[in-house]
Enzyme design. Sequence first.
Site, PDB file in Angstrom:
ATOM      1  N   LYS A 110      46.735  34.904  33.898  1.00 47.37           N
ATOM      2  CA  LYS A 110      47.153  36.018  33.053  1.00 47.37           C
ATOM      3  C   LYS A 110      47.471  35.528  31.637  1.00 47.37           C
ATOM      4  O   LYS A 110      47.091  36.164  30.655  1.00 47.37           O
ATOM      5  CB  LYS A 110      48.359  36.727  33.663  1.00 47.37           C
ATOM      6  N   LYS A 190      33.890  38.548  39.518  1.00 45.24           N
ATOM      7  CA  LYS A 190      34.814  39.296  40.368  1.00 45.24           C
ATOM      8  C   LYS A 190      35.132  40.654  39.724  1.00 45.24           C
ATOM      9  O   LYS A 190      35.397  40.711  38.519  1.00 45.24           O
ATOM     10  CB  LYS A 190      36.113  38.483  40.520  1.00 45.24           C
ATOM     11  N   LYS A 193      39.984  44.958  36.751  1.00 45.20           N
ATOM     12  CA  LYS A 193      40.318  45.765  35.565  1.00 45.20           C
ATOM     13  C   LYS A 193      40.244  44.925  34.304  1.00 45.20           C
ATOM     14  O   LYS A 193      39.793  45.376  33.273  1.00 45.20           O
ATOM     15  CB  LYS A 193      41.774  46.260  35.657  1.00 45.20           C
TER      16      LYS A 193
HETATM   17  P1  ADP Z   1      42.664  43.686  39.195  1.00 42.53           P
HETATM   18  O1  ADP Z   1      42.030  42.305  39.317  1.00 42.53           O
HETATM   19  O2  ADP Z   1      41.628  44.715  38.934  1.00 42.53           O
HETATM   20  O3  ADP Z   1      43.796  43.712  38.190  1.00 42.53           O
HETATM   21  P2  ADP Z   1      44.756  43.725  41.158  1.00 42.53           P
HETATM   22  O4  ADP Z   1      45.130  42.337  40.753  1.00 42.53           O
HETATM   23  O5  ADP Z   1      45.662  44.849  40.786  1.00 42.53           O
HETATM   24  O6  ADP Z   1      43.277  44.030  40.617  1.00 42.53           O
HETATM   25  O7  ADP Z   1      44.515  43.709  42.729  1.00 42.53           O
HETATM   26  C1  ADP Z   1      45.104  44.553  43.697  1.00 42.53           C
HETATM   27  C2  ADP Z   1      44.635  44.114  45.085  1.00 42.53           C
HETATM   28  O8  ADP Z   1      43.217  44.256  45.212  1.00 42.53           O
HETATM   29  C3  ADP Z   1      44.948  42.663  45.403  1.00 42.53           C
HETATM   30  O9  ADP Z   1      45.294  42.525  46.767  1.00 42.53           O
HETATM   31  C4  ADP Z   1      43.652  41.972  45.090  1.00 42.53           C
HETATM   32  O10 ADP Z   1      43.502  40.772  45.802  1.00 42.53           O
HETATM   33  C5  ADP Z   1      42.613  43.008  45.509  1.00 42.53           C
HETATM   34  N1  ADP Z   1      41.401  42.859  44.681  1.00 42.53           N
HETATM   35  C6  ADP Z   1      41.295  43.116  43.356  1.00 42.53           C
HETATM   36  N2  ADP Z   1      40.039  42.888  42.902  1.00 42.53           N
HETATM   37  C7  ADP Z   1      39.323  42.475  43.980  1.00 42.53           C
HETATM   38  C8  ADP Z   1      37.960  42.065  44.173  1.00 42.53           C
HETATM   39  N3  ADP Z   1      37.083  42.078  43.182  1.00 42.53           N
HETATM   40  N4  ADP Z   1      37.578  41.684  45.414  1.00 42.53           N
HETATM   41  C9  ADP Z   1      38.450  41.678  46.441  1.00 42.53           C
HETATM   42  N5  ADP Z   1      39.755  42.044  46.336  1.00 42.53           N
HETATM   43  C10 ADP Z   1      40.200  42.437  45.122  1.00 42.53           C
END
Ligand code: ADP
Length: 321
Positions: A110, A190, A193
Amino acid sequence: MRILSGLQPSGRLHIGNYFGMMQAALHLQEEGEAYYFIADYHSLTSIHDGKLLRSHVRDLAIDFLACGLDPAKSVFFRQSDVPEHCELSWILSTVTPMGLLERCHSYKDKVANGIKPSHGLFAYPVLMAADILIYDADVVPVGKDQKQHVEVTRDIAIKMNETFGEGLLKLPLPRIREDTAVVPGLDGQKMSKSYDNTIQLFEEPAALKKKIMGIKTDSTPVESPKAVEGSSILALYKLVASPADYDQMVQDHLNGGVGYGDFKKRLLQATSDFFAPFREKRAAITADPAYVDRVLAEGAEKARAVARKTLARVRDAVGLG
Ligand code: ADP
Ligand code: TRP
């Protein structure tokens, strides 16, 4: 078995969130006592706009319910309705070695992505540990990128037990779905957001079409065989299509004679079909705001009763009050 997980209300959900975490969490609500919450304290590490945070919380509540969270089976609540999480977090922080937090990938990522390193961001895993330990959770369904945070939670619980008495806190286990550990985004990285490469769960049809038809592909001609390895189209299709349709698409890649445009159309159709029932449910829930308020209020009450008990046990053990 007690199951616990949380999602940050930090923007619209995408299909990486759904297949990486939510789908497993929704299945698990059939198998044990599930506690699922909206991690709004955590989102304060990235959102400093009260109105925006409130609207994200509301959207997440509606979306999770639309996807199948059943308040009759799961305790569903907003983290900040249970302020006991914060008190436990402080107590845990006093036994948490700095080095443990300094090693956390999520914090380092981050900061590398430009988020200002506040104390809250650094202490984020301690609050997450409190979220989990305060419910004596056995299993924590999360995406792969959260695995380390559950390991940190275990380390903190071990430290607490060594310091204040064996058996004080229960050690949880992460539950990661290996088949969907990393859902790829529109650009092959991956889906996240932060990379602006997502397909949202409740994408408008026109936007969904634009995104899927715009997935980056190579310039292999229609008649030639196409690479199966590393194909985002195939990886996404596997999640939303039937096994037979998926096998067919793999064959069509290997044989050649079918263009990427055709594959994208199939992916578009399968994605719309997969999420259609959720869209319908979402429209119904949105039309009844009082229902969402009621679910969250009842969830908070149930969660708080459990959290208070654990906190009382910990306060007693450490010598507070
Ligand atoms: P982002 O990466 O979009 O900010 P978050 O960190 O809020 O997403 O993730 C929320 C949940 O969704 C977590 O448990 C995370 O591991 C899962 N997650 C997010 N993106 C993915 C992905 N591309 N593949 C698998 N799991 C994901
Ligand atoms: N950190 C998690 C995420 O970004 C959200 C979260 C907060 C969580 N507290 C939790 C997940 C406790 C599982 C258990 O996705």
